[in-house]
Design a protein around this motif. Structure first.
Motif: not given
Length: 180
Positions: A98-105, A113-118, A127-132
């Motif tokens: 999660f943190r590394s995906e958020l940092e990349q975002l 201008g805008g990015q997404y986190m899925k 488990r849940p998974q976060a993806e930039f």
């Protein structure tokens, strides 16, 4: 939808070139052995933005804070604390990406201008998974005023055949013969 945003994509591509991160950065001398020097101000601004954002939205205790609407009764406060603790555990320990995906975002946000986190359920890890998801990989109709009111949303994903088959087996995708 992709053609409708061609001008935006061209501007974004030019911005990336001007950072000096691309292979074809503008400027520089045109003779054998010369180098192309690009001022690092855009890259520096993106990194500075990201570092300030991460300090604010991902403090050491975790990114989740609770807000209680109405009266702050004892049971409401206890419930809010349980939810906050659980979600902070999820984002800091259960979802290590999660943190590394958020940092990349956050490093891509100033130029894009805008990015997404899925967020999705990962059957393999249970488990849940976060993806930039970069803005370049999301197509909305030209007339859409925002993501939520868009009549269609297209997320371009670059996956291997093995990953596709794994997602079909997991029930995430349905394999449909289109007759091509």
């Amino acid at each position: 939808d992709k053609e409708a945003r061609k001008k935006r994509d061209d501007q974004y591509e030019e911005g990336l070139r001007r950072t000096g991160l691309g292979d074809d950065a503008p400027g520089g001398a045109q003779f054998t052995g010369s180098t192309r020097v690009v001022h690092p101000m855009l890259v520096e601004a993106c990194v500075d933005f990201s570092s300030r954002v991460m300090k604010e939205i991902f403090p050491p205790g975790g990114p989740v804070k609770s807000k209680i609407l109405g009266e702050k009764e004892k049971d409401k406060v206890a419930k809010a604390e349980r939810k906050t603790d659980f979600m902070n555990w999820q984002t800091t320990e259960q979802m290590p990406e999660f943190r590394s995906e958020l940092e990349q975002l956050s490093t891509q946000l100033p130029l894009g201008g805008g990015q997404y986190m899925k967020f999705m359920w990962n059957n393999q890890h249970r488990r849940p998974q976060a993806e930039f998801v970069p803005i370049d990989d999301v197509y909305l109709p030209f007339a859409a005023t925002n993501f939520y009111s868009a009549e269609r949303k297209t997320h371009v994903q670059y996956i291997t055949k093995m990953e596709y088959e794994r997602r079909v087996r997991a029930g995430m995708y349905i394999d449909v013969d289109l007759g091509y």
